[in-house]
Design a protein around this motif. Sequence first.
Motif, PDB file in Angstrom:
ATOM      1  N   ARG A 126      -3.847  93.213  -3.603  1.00 50.89           N
ATOM      2  CA  ARG A 126      -2.834  92.291  -4.124  1.00 50.89           C
ATOM      3  C   ARG A 126      -1.506  92.482  -3.412  1.00 50.89           C
ATOM      4  N   GLU A 127      -1.092  93.745  -3.244  1.00 46.85           N
ATOM      5  CA  GLU A 127       0.185  94.009  -2.591  1.00 46.85           C
ATOM      6  C   GLU A 127       0.174  93.568  -1.132  1.00 46.85           C
TER       7      GLU A 127
ATOM      8  N   ILE B 281       0.496  89.857  -1.244  1.00 46.73           N
ATOM      9  CA  ILE B 281       1.867  89.469  -1.602  1.00 46.73           C
ATOM     10  C   ILE B 281       2.821  89.722  -0.442  1.00 46.73           C
TER      11      ILE B 281
ATOM     12  N   THR C 112       2.150  87.123   2.067  1.00 46.74           N
ATOM     13  CA  THR C 112       2.707  85.851   1.593  1.00 46.74           C
ATOM     14  C   THR C 112       4.215  85.837   1.748  1.00 46.74           C
ATOM     15  N   ASN C 113       4.857  86.956   1.383  1.00 48.68           N
ATOM     16  CA  ASN C 113       6.319  87.033   1.520  1.00 48.68           C
ATOM     17  C   ASN C 113       6.738  86.943   2.981  1.00 48.68           C
TER      18      ASN C 113
END
Length: 343
Positions: A262-263, A266, A269-270
């Motif tokens: 997930r990290e 993320i 994505t960031n």
Amino acid sequence: MDEEERRRKIRDFSFDKCKRGNQGFQRILLQLFGLTAHGKSSFINSVICAWFKSDYKNYANAGDSEDLRTMGRRSYSLTKNIVLVDNRGCPTMNMYETGEIFAQLGNLLPLDQGVGWSKGFGLADRIVEAEPLVKASDFIIPIFVYRVTNNPSPNLKGELTEIFKTAEELTNVVPTVILTYKDHPNIRGVQTMFRDIGAVQIFAIENYTEKNPKRRRETEEEVISFLHGVICDVEFQADLPRDADQEMMGRKWFVLNYIHTRELIIQKTNLEKQKLMAKQKLEEDFRRKQEEEERQKKQRRQSLQVRLEEMERDYDRLRSQDQRQFEQKMRELKNPKRSKPKN
């Protein structure tokens, strides 16, 4: 099998009586999970009242806002071997909140304590801290509670499909579905949606509430049917070779890996958002530069046009002046006497 026989089967269930023995398991945790305000706490009230054949009582602190009040993992014992767990619900299904769902569902966070949402690797830290407080001997049955009045959207169906898939991978059990507000017109469409995403056991119920506290035979039958279905499912699962400690370790690594993945997602994505913002900024700067250049060109064209118009006016003025002088000279030539000065 009549209702009393089902009750007896539920009441007398023990892992010690299974064909392979307990395999390290002692009790069943009926893990309720799902979105907030879908009736998990009210369902727990209904199960407790139906099981103990009691008048309505708000055991799980349900209210008008339903399970918005549930801020932790609360346990309610039905028998010495069966425990209902009211987990904290999620307002949405984003990656942070689903991570919390799986940590609760995997029994990696302690019972009867508050649950706060964590970002980053905070959830992983909480899982490690909770190791002395959780029990590998708890056999997990995931129970997804859904309020039928909420008409599902295609996006929600996709999110639920992914959550059901992950919940099954985590617990090795297909989630059982509880549909609340079963008399609502949406019931058939919602049942179809859950069948489409792989649900096998789907139970519809009209919960007891403070507004509708009167005991109903239909509700009691639905609750007993649900509990009996769970016991049958557990007996089937317990016939397979299992190891409680290994399964707990597997769930832990599954959720920790989920958090890590997930990290990474993320962060990616960031980063993509930052790249997109940088690209948009460059494009915006280029657009502004082009607009500024175009504005300057327009100003130059306008200035040139004004200058040309001034030159044309000067030319016309000079030409008119020359024309008048020329005409004056022509008149003098035609009439020299008039132009000769007098003595």
